[in-house]
Design a protein around this motif. Structure first.
Motif, PDB file in Angstrom:
ATOM      1  N   UNK A 175       0.971  -0.878   0.009  1.00 46.31           N
ATOM      2  CA  UNK A 175      -0.350   0.265   0.349  1.00 46.31           C
ATOM      3  C   UNK A 175       1.032   0.987  -0.008  1.00 46.31           C
ATOM      4  N   UNK A 176       0.443   2.036  -1.234  1.00 42.14           N
ATOM      5  CA  UNK A 176       1.679   3.331  -0.686  1.00 42.14           C
ATOM      6  C   UNK A 176       0.618   4.528  -1.739  1.00 42.14           C
ATOM      7  N   UNK A 177       1.520   5.552  -2.227  1.00 40.95           N
ATOM      8  CA  UNK A 177       1.095   6.792  -2.782  1.00 40.95           C
ATOM      9  C   UNK A 177       1.489   6.309  -4.725  1.00 40.95           C
ATOM     10  N   UNK A 178       0.353   6.072  -5.214  1.00 40.22           N
ATOM     11  CA  UNK A 178       1.613   5.464  -6.640  1.00 40.22           C
ATOM     12  C   UNK A 178       0.816   6.105  -7.817  1.00 40.22           C
ATOM     13  N   UNK A 179       1.145   6.663  -8.983  1.00 41.29           N
ATOM     14  CA  UNK A 179       0.732   8.002 -10.027  1.00 41.29           C
ATOM     15  C   UNK A 179       0.637   6.812 -11.344  1.00 41.29           C
ATOM     16  N   UNK A 180      -0.317   7.132 -12.154  1.00 39.35           N
ATOM     17  CA  UNK A 180       0.049   6.992 -14.014  1.00 39.35           C
ATOM     18  C   UNK A 180      -0.389   8.133 -14.399  1.00 39.35           C
ATOM     19  N   UNK A 181       0.966   8.010 -15.355  1.00 38.49           N
ATOM     20  CA  UNK A 181       0.645   9.274 -15.856  1.00 38.49           C
ATOM     21  C   UNK A 181       1.406   8.963 -17.850  1.00 38.49           C
TER      22      UNK A 181
END
Length: 214
Positions: A175-181
């Motif tokens: 679990x964490x903070x992910x981003x899709x770019x």
């Protein structure tokens, strides 16, 4: 278009800034004093991304854990891109962990569009010739489908009626903070959890300058 992202391999020269809303992140040395500084986040060579977010925080995300079109995981996108946080209908080219693309919603950057189609297919298009660069090949496998960037790093397509999982990127992790770019070069990349953040980790009034040889 706001310049608020710095990709791996790019740089801010003296006097240049990243900007997002009312916030500015500047490389400066206006008193002729060389200030040498590091975020102390050196690690294995890979793709990382620095983002000036619209809440004023500066975050380094990485490493990249998934990329399309296939075989593009080492690709980088030179130059800054525009980001808006919040609901998926406010996004331009980034999908943050916990947010989703609903039916007919899309990410857009330059000549490329990443869209959750009404036939349940998630597709990356090159706009200049409407060429399909990649698709999830999930057309007609569900109804009112949506794609959600999970907080475990997994991109998942769900059926909007029964919420069954139809497809995923197989990138589930802690679990964490992910981003899709969606990047300017047409690659769609998922970046891992933040490895550094300010103002949480550093004072925001620190001056930063390039280290140069004399």
């Amino acid at each position: 278009m706001a310049n608020n992202v710095l990709f791996g391999g790019d740089r801010l020269n003296t006097g240049e800034s990243l900007r997002e809303g009312n916030f500015k992140f500047t490389m400066m040395s206006d008193d002729c004093t060389l200030v040498v500084w590091s975020s102390n986040t050196a690690g294995e060579e890979d793709n990382y991304i620095l983002v000036l977010q619209n809440d004023g925080s500066v975050v380094i995300f990485g490493r990249s854990i998934w990329s399309i079109p296939p075989g593009s995981n080492t690709a980088t996108s030179k130059g800054a891109v525009s980001i808006k946080m919040g609901r998926s209908d406010e996004s331009t080219n980034i999908l943050y962990g916990g947010y989703k693309l609903r039916t007919d919603e899309s990410l857009n950057e330059g000549d490329y569009t990443f869209v959750m189609q009404s036939d349940c297919n998630l597709v990356l298009y090159a706009n200049n010739n409407n060429q399909v660069m990649w698709s999830s090949e999930t057309n007609n496998l569900g109804r009112r489908c949506f794609a959600r960037m999970q907080t475990d790093g997994n991109l998942v397509i769900f059926d909007g009626i029964n919420f069954n999982k139809i497809w995923d990127s197989n990138t589930r992790g802690p679990e964490g903070k992910y981003i899709l770019v969606l990047q300017r070069d047409g690659h769609v990349v998922i970046y891992g959890s933040p490895i550094w953040t300010i103002p949480n980790d550093e004072p925001t009034n620190r001056k930063i300058a390039m280290l140069t040889k004399h």
